[in-house]
Write an enzyme that holds these catalytic residues in place. Structure first.
Site, PDB file in Angstrom:
ATOM      1  N   ARG A 174       0.833  -1.194   0.000  1.00  0.00           N
ATOM      2  CA  ARG A 174       0.000   0.000   0.000  1.00  0.00           C
ATOM      3  C   ARG A 174       0.875   1.253   0.000  1.00  0.00           C
ATOM      4  O   ARG A 174       2.026   1.199   0.415  1.00  0.00           O
ATOM      5  CB  ARG A 174      -0.779   0.033   1.317  1.00  0.00           C
ATOM      6  N   VAL A 214     -29.285 -13.430  -0.588  1.00  0.00           N
ATOM      7  CA  VAL A 214     -29.312 -12.662  -1.830  1.00  0.00           C
ATOM      8  C   VAL A 214     -28.736 -13.569  -2.912  1.00  0.00           C
ATOM      9  O   VAL A 214     -27.615 -14.058  -2.781  1.00  0.00           O
ATOM     10  CB  VAL A 214     -28.458 -11.381  -1.685  1.00  0.00           C
ATOM     11  N   HIS A 266     -18.682   6.095  41.218  1.00  0.00           N
ATOM     12  CA  HIS A 266     -20.093   6.438  41.006  1.00  0.00           C
ATOM     13  C   HIS A 266     -20.196   7.896  40.581  1.00  0.00           C
ATOM     14  O   HIS A 266     -19.515   8.732  41.148  1.00  0.00           O
ATOM     15  CB  HIS A 266     -20.876   6.224  42.305  1.00  0.00           C
TER      16      HIS A 266
HETATM   17  P1  FAD Z   1      -4.194  -5.903   7.610  1.00  0.00           P
HETATM   18  O1  FAD Z   1      -4.585  -4.756   8.465  1.00  0.00           O
HETATM   19  O2  FAD Z   1      -5.163  -6.360   6.579  1.00  0.00           O
HETATM   20  O3  FAD Z   1      -2.813  -5.509   6.948  1.00  0.00           O
HETATM   21  C1  FAD Z   1      -2.169  -6.331   6.044  1.00  0.00           C
HETATM   22  C2  FAD Z   1      -1.319  -5.473   5.142  1.00  0.00           C
HETATM   23  O4  FAD Z   1      -0.513  -6.336   4.362  1.00  0.00           O
HETATM   24  C3  FAD Z   1      -2.104  -4.623   4.161  1.00  0.00           C
HETATM   25  O5  FAD Z   1      -1.745  -3.274   4.292  1.00  0.00           O
HETATM   26  C4  FAD Z   1      -1.719  -5.163   2.795  1.00  0.00           C
HETATM   27  O6  FAD Z   1      -1.584  -4.140   1.819  1.00  0.00           O
HETATM   28  C5  FAD Z   1      -0.360  -5.789   3.081  1.00  0.00           C
HETATM   29  N1  FAD Z   1      -0.028  -6.886   2.182  1.00  0.00           N
HETATM   30  C6  FAD Z   1      -0.774  -7.966   1.848  1.00  0.00           C
HETATM   31  N2  FAD Z   1      -0.097  -8.793   1.038  1.00  0.00           N
HETATM   32  C7  FAD Z   1       1.110  -8.220   0.859  1.00  0.00           C
HETATM   33  C8  FAD Z   1       2.260  -8.588   0.115  1.00  0.00           C
HETATM   34  N3  FAD Z   1       2.319  -9.736  -0.558  1.00  0.00           N
HETATM   35  N4  FAD Z   1       3.331  -7.760   0.134  1.00  0.00           N
HETATM   36  C9  FAD Z   1       3.298  -6.593   0.835  1.00  0.00           C
HETATM   37  N5  FAD Z   1       2.250  -6.204   1.545  1.00  0.00           N
HETATM   38  C10 FAD Z   1       1.161  -7.003   1.566  1.00  0.00           C
HETATM   39  N6  FAD Z   1     -10.953  -4.594  13.905  1.00  0.00           N
HETATM   40  C11 FAD Z   1     -11.040  -4.169  15.190  1.00  0.00           C
HETATM   41  O7  FAD Z   1     -10.420  -4.761  16.061  1.00  0.00           O
HETATM   42  N7  FAD Z   1     -11.782  -3.059  15.520  1.00  0.00           N
HETATM   43  C12 FAD Z   1     -12.500  -2.379  14.602  1.00  0.00           C
HETATM   44  O8  FAD Z   1     -13.149  -1.390  14.941  1.00  0.00           O
HETATM   45  C13 FAD Z   1     -12.448  -2.816  13.254  1.00  0.00           C
HETATM   46  N8  FAD Z   1     -13.125  -2.154  12.301  1.00  0.00           N
HETATM   47  C14 FAD Z   1     -13.034  -2.574  10.992  1.00  0.00           C
HETATM   48  C15 FAD Z   1     -13.768  -1.886  10.037  1.00  0.00           C
HETATM   49  C16 FAD Z   1     -13.713  -2.275   8.720  1.00  0.00           C
HETATM   50  C17 FAD Z   1     -14.504  -1.516   7.687  1.00  0.00           C
HETATM   51  C18 FAD Z   1     -12.874  -3.364   8.343  1.00  0.00           C
HETATM   52  C19 FAD Z   1     -12.762  -3.770   6.901  1.00  0.00           C
HETATM   53  C20 FAD Z   1     -12.142  -4.058   9.293  1.00  0.00           C
HETATM   54  C21 FAD Z   1     -12.227  -3.666  10.638  1.00  0.00           C
HETATM   55  N9  FAD Z   1     -11.548  -4.351  11.639  1.00  0.00           N
HETATM   56  C22 FAD Z   1     -11.644  -3.934  12.939  1.00  0.00           C
HETATM   57  C23 FAD Z   1     -10.686  -5.515  11.342  1.00  0.00           C
HETATM   58  C24 FAD Z   1      -9.219  -5.078  11.303  1.00  0.00           C
HETATM   59  O9  FAD Z   1      -9.059  -4.059  10.344  1.00  0.00           O
HETATM   60  C25 FAD Z   1      -8.335  -6.264  10.969  1.00  0.00           C
HETATM   61  O10 FAD Z   1      -8.584  -7.311  11.874  1.00  0.00           O
HETATM   62  C26 FAD Z   1      -6.869  -5.880  11.068  1.00  0.00           C
HETATM   63  O11 FAD Z   1      -6.563  -4.818  10.193  1.00  0.00           O
HETATM   64  C27 FAD Z   1      -5.981  -7.082  10.746  1.00  0.00           C
HETATM   65  O12 FAD Z   1      -4.638  -6.713  10.830  1.00  0.00           O
HETATM   66  P2  FAD Z   1      -3.504  -7.446  10.005  1.00  0.00           P
HETATM   67  O13 FAD Z   1      -2.243  -6.765  10.378  1.00  0.00           O
HETATM   68  O14 FAD Z   1      -3.614  -8.902  10.193  1.00  0.00           O
HETATM   69  O15 FAD Z   1      -3.855  -7.189   8.467  1.00  0.00           O
HETATM   70  P1  NAD Z   2     -18.981 -10.942   9.688  1.00  0.00           P
HETATM   71  O1  NAD Z   2     -18.442 -12.298   9.630  1.00  0.00           O
HETATM   72  O2  NAD Z   2     -18.950 -10.182  10.965  1.00  0.00           O
HETATM   73  O3  NAD Z   2     -20.509 -10.942   9.222  1.00  0.00           O
HETATM   74  C1  NAD Z   2     -20.902 -11.415   7.976  1.00  0.00           C
HETATM   75  C2  NAD Z   2     -22.381 -11.735   8.022  1.00  0.00           C
HETATM   76  O4  NAD Z   2     -22.818 -12.005   6.708  1.00  0.00           O
HETATM   77  C3  NAD Z   2     -22.703 -12.973   8.863  1.00  0.00           C
HETATM   78  O5  NAD Z   2     -23.740 -12.643   9.756  1.00  0.00           O
HETATM   79  C4  NAD Z   2     -23.114 -13.999   7.839  1.00  0.00           C
HETATM   80  O6  NAD Z   2     -24.085 -14.904   8.317  1.00  0.00           O
HETATM   81  C5  NAD Z   2     -23.693 -13.112   6.755  1.00  0.00           C
HETATM   82  N1  NAD Z   2     -23.697 -13.691   5.415  1.00  0.00           N
HETATM   83  C6  NAD Z   2     -22.734 -14.447   4.835  1.00  0.00           C
HETATM   84  N2  NAD Z   2     -23.087 -14.747   3.574  1.00  0.00           N
HETATM   85  C7  NAD Z   2     -24.296 -14.163   3.357  1.00  0.00           C
HETATM   86  C8  NAD Z   2     -25.172 -14.077   2.242  1.00  0.00           C
HETATM   87  N3  NAD Z   2     -24.873 -14.676   1.103  1.00  0.00           N
HETATM   88  N4  NAD Z   2     -26.326 -13.389   2.362  1.00  0.00           N
HETATM   89  C9  NAD Z   2     -26.639 -12.777   3.535  1.00  0.00           C
HETATM   90  N5  NAD Z   2     -25.840 -12.812   4.621  1.00  0.00           N
HETATM   91  C10 NAD Z   2     -24.686 -13.473   4.529  1.00  0.00           C
HETATM   92  O7  NAD Z   2     -18.230 -10.153   8.523  1.00  0.00           O
HETATM   93  P2  NAD Z   2     -18.113  -8.595   8.217  1.00  0.00           P
HETATM   94  O8  NAD Z   2     -19.189  -7.830   8.892  1.00  0.00           O
HETATM   95  O9  NAD Z   2     -17.956  -8.507   6.740  1.00  0.00           O
HETATM   96  O10 NAD Z   2     -16.752  -8.232   8.901  1.00  0.00           O
HETATM   97  C11 NAD Z   2     -15.527  -8.876   8.503  1.00  0.00           C
HETATM   98  C12 NAD Z   2     -14.535  -8.919   9.613  1.00  0.00           C
HETATM   99  O11 NAD Z   2     -14.081  -7.630   9.954  1.00  0.00           O
HETATM  100  C13 NAD Z   2     -15.108  -9.535  10.853  1.00  0.00           C
HETATM  101  O12 NAD Z   2     -14.371 -10.701  11.126  1.00  0.00           O
HETATM  102  C14 NAD Z   2     -14.919  -8.554  11.933  1.00  0.00           C
HETATM  103  O13 NAD Z   2     -14.318  -9.137  13.060  1.00  0.00           O
HETATM  104  C15 NAD Z   2     -14.008  -7.498  11.346  1.00  0.00           C
HETATM  105  N6  NAD Z   2     -14.537  -6.203  11.765  1.00  0.00           N
HETATM  106  C16 NAD Z   2     -14.495  -5.891  13.085  1.00  0.00           C
HETATM  107  C17 NAD Z   2     -15.038  -4.706  13.511  1.00  0.00           C
HETATM  108  C18 NAD Z   2     -15.022  -4.384  14.962  1.00  0.00           C
HETATM  109  O14 NAD Z   2     -14.297  -5.034  15.696  1.00  0.00           O
HETATM  110  N7  NAD Z   2     -15.747  -3.387  15.422  1.00  0.00           N
HETATM  111  C19 NAD Z   2     -15.627  -3.836  12.623  1.00  0.00           C
HETATM  112  C20 NAD Z   2     -15.668  -4.197  11.293  1.00  0.00           C
HETATM  113  C21 NAD Z   2     -15.104  -5.381  10.883  1.00  0.00           C
END
Ligand code: FAD
Ligand code: NAD
Length: 466
Positions: A40, A238, A445
């Site tokens: 990235r 869906v 509290h």
């Molecule tokens: P990533 O954060 O996915 O980082 C992996 C990195 O590796 C990426 O930057 C990618 O570009 C790089 N990469 C991949 N392959 C290669 C390669 N071959 N060479 C070089 N670089 C590479 N988790 C929470 O705990 N709290 C939250 O509130 C939360 N909110 C989320 C909201 C959204 C919309 C999403 C999508 C996820 C959220 N998550 C949340 C989940 C959280 O983002 C992930 O669990 C976390 O980022 C995982 O960390 P990681 O280091 O394993 O991987």
């Molecule tokens: P999720 O696994 O939390 O939820 C996916 C949902 O989609 C499930 O309830 C599943 O039953 C449903 N589903 C699957 N296939 C379907 C279909 N064909 N039609 C209708 N429903 C279907 O996944 P997410 O919400 O995409 O989040 C992905 C990951 O990112 C999660 O593992 C989560 O831990 C992480 N995340 C964490 C946070 C946080 O910690 N606040 C916020 C965002 C994302």
């Protein structure tokens, strides 16, 4: 020493998300020559760029907008004339991302971690190409994270059909947003756009939202989201999304089979989960393969089956959470340095940052009951003086304890500050607390956290305020 010098680095981390960047910093702090490859443009991975941070920026701003627009502030004697300036809202989100990703770059420089810019691919167990550069390392940590799971037959165009990244960037409030998947992303980002004025329908395959959460919590949060105006179609799948002229028509079918119906929307969010990133990594060259779920298997110490290769975060089995990835990053780096890095995977809190927040740590009541006899204490937020005073009556705290030993097995809550409250439960569980330990801990509290103390008191049937 000769052994070490034959490699360019002691540690090469692939991926600079919360798992990878934290592992790299800890390895460097421990005196290891460390590099981190990231494809990235900015560091911080999914979490900082398109995940935790930007979603929380939109959740926070839209929550304040909602309070002002829906009359909650007026109830407190604050009259407002509310107007949405979506561009500024997006601007503050981008600004938060820029500052935090820049902060990681600063930390890399401070700790002397070399950022190798580009995509990494294994050549063998100790060498990797990053772009057109070849580097070798004694230890390689795979921290490549995860990407959005696609729904077969549905094309994400980031205009009408979006994933979480597209849903953070919408240039205008949709009239009708259909969220596919009632998991964490669907509920958080669905809430953002519902608050800003969209009608939101959530289609969930299972008969209840939030899989993996405690049953009572799932039911109660469904009620709360419905009350807020999100419509749910549970036990529904869906099967097709057709896009024409900026509108989508979704085909829905009952999960168990039956007659199909259609639903129109001007925005569709696909949020059905995430899958590990290993494409193009050339794992085979290192002697590794993925399991059936596409994950890299590891042992208790984060070692893969190939000596010198480690893996952490979303790419390995376990919950896909930033804090789990971070803790694994620290532990893996410490193990590489010959220390004893440990993560207690039984105590990983989980938080949904909606309003109210939904949080839990440890076992659900269902799983705890399968394993043995339990005692459960519950306390409603309605009876908590601070929540009541703040007009935040929704939710409850639930403490699940072993019936014989009283040791706390799980704590779940729905409360406006549930994400903050759950930290004390995690710490108590880490220290092996009993429900009595929590019940006899003095809590300030008036705080929402007193509800945890009262729920712990309720385990033995003795709460004060209900
Ligand atoms: P990533 O954060 O996915 O980082 C992996 C990195 O590796 C990426 O930057 C990618 O570009 C790089 N990469 C991949 N392959 C290669 C390669 N071959 N060479 C070089 N670089 C590479 N988790 C929470 O705990 N709290 C939250 O509130 C939360 N909110 C989320 C909201 C959204 C919309 C999403 C999508 C996820 C959220 N998550 C949340 C989940 C959280 O983002 C992930 O669990 C976390 O980022 C995982 O960390 P990681 O280091 O394993 O991987
Ligand atoms: P999720 O696994 O939390 O939820 C996916 C949902 O989609 C499930 O309830 C599943 O039953 C449903 N589903 C699957 N296939 C379907 C279909 N064909 N039609 C209708 N429903 C279907 O996944 P997410 O919400 O995409 O989040 C992905 C990951 O990112 C999660 O593992 C989560 O831990 C992480 N995340 C964490 C946070 C946080 O910690 N606040 C916020 C965002 C994302």
């Amino acid at each position: 020493m000769a052994d070490e010098q034959q490699y360019d680095y002691d540690v090469l981390v692939i991926g600079a998300g919360p798992g990878g960047y934290v592992a790299a910093i800890r390895a460097a702090q421990l005196g290891l020559r460390t590099a981190c490859a990231e494809s990235r443009e900015t560091l911080g991975g999914t979490c900082l760029n398109v995940g935790c941070i930007p979603s929380k920026a939109m959740l926070h701003a839209s929550e304040l907008y909602d309070h002002a627009a829906n009359g909650a502030m007026a109830k407190l004697g604050i009259r407002t004339q509310v107007e949405l300036d979506l561009e500024t809202m997006h601007g503050q989100r981008r600004d938060a991302v820029k500052q935090l990703t820049g902060g990681i770059e600063f930390l890399f420089k401070k700790n002397k971690v070399t950022w190798l810019k580009g995509r990494a691919a294994f050549q063998d167990a100790h060498s990797v190409t990053v772009g057109d550069q070849r580097v070798t390392a004694k230890n390689i940590v795979i921290a490549t994270g995860s990407s959005v799971t696609a729904l077969p037959g549905v094309t994400i165009d980031q205009q009408v059909v979006v994933d979480s990244t597209g849903a953070l960037e919408l240039p205008r409030v949709p009239e009708h947003m259909v969220v596919i998947g009632g998991g964490v992303i669907g509920l958080e980002l669905g809430s953002v756009w519902r608050r800003l004025g969209a009608k939101v329908t959530c289609v969930e395959f299972l008969d209840q939202i939030l899989p993996g959460f405690d049953g009572d919590i799932r039911k109660e949060s469904n009620k709360i989201f419905k009350k807020q105006g999100i419509e749910f179609k549970l036990s529904t799948k869906v099967t097709n999304v057709a896009v024409e002229g900026g509108k989508a028509v979704l085909t829905l079918e009952p999960a168990q089979g039956g007659e199909a119906t259609t639903l129109e929307a001007d925005c569709v969010l696909v949020s059905i989960g995430r899958r590990p990133n290993t494409d193009g990594l050339n794992l085979e060259a290192a002697g590794l393969a993925t399991n059936q779920r596409g994950q890299v298997e590891i042992d208790h110490d984060f070692r893969t089956k190939v000596d010198g290769i480690w893996a952490i975060g979303d790419v390995v089995p376990g919950p896909m959470l930033a804090h789990k990835a971070e803790d694994e990053g620290i532990a893996a780096a410490e193990n590489i340095a010959g220390q004893h890095g440990i993560v207690n995977h039984d105590v990983i809190p989980s938080v949904v940052y909606t309003w109210p927040e939904i949080a839990g740590v440890g076992l659900t009541e269902e799983v705890a009951r399968e394993r043995g006899e339990v005692k459960v204490g519950k306390f409603p937020m309605m009876a908590n003086s601070r929540a009541k005073t703040n007009h935040e009556p929704d939710g409850f705290v639930k403490v699940i304890a072993d019936a014989k030993t009283d040791r706390v097995l799980g704590v779940w809550c729905i409360a406006t500050v549930g994400g903050t409250m759950i930290a004390q439960a995690a710490q108590a569980m880490e220290f092996g607390a009993t429900s009595e330990d929590i019940a006899y801990t003095c809590h300030a509290h008036p705080t929402h956290s007193e509800a945890i103390k009262e729920a712990a008191m309720a385990v033995t049937g003795k709460p004060i305020h209900i």
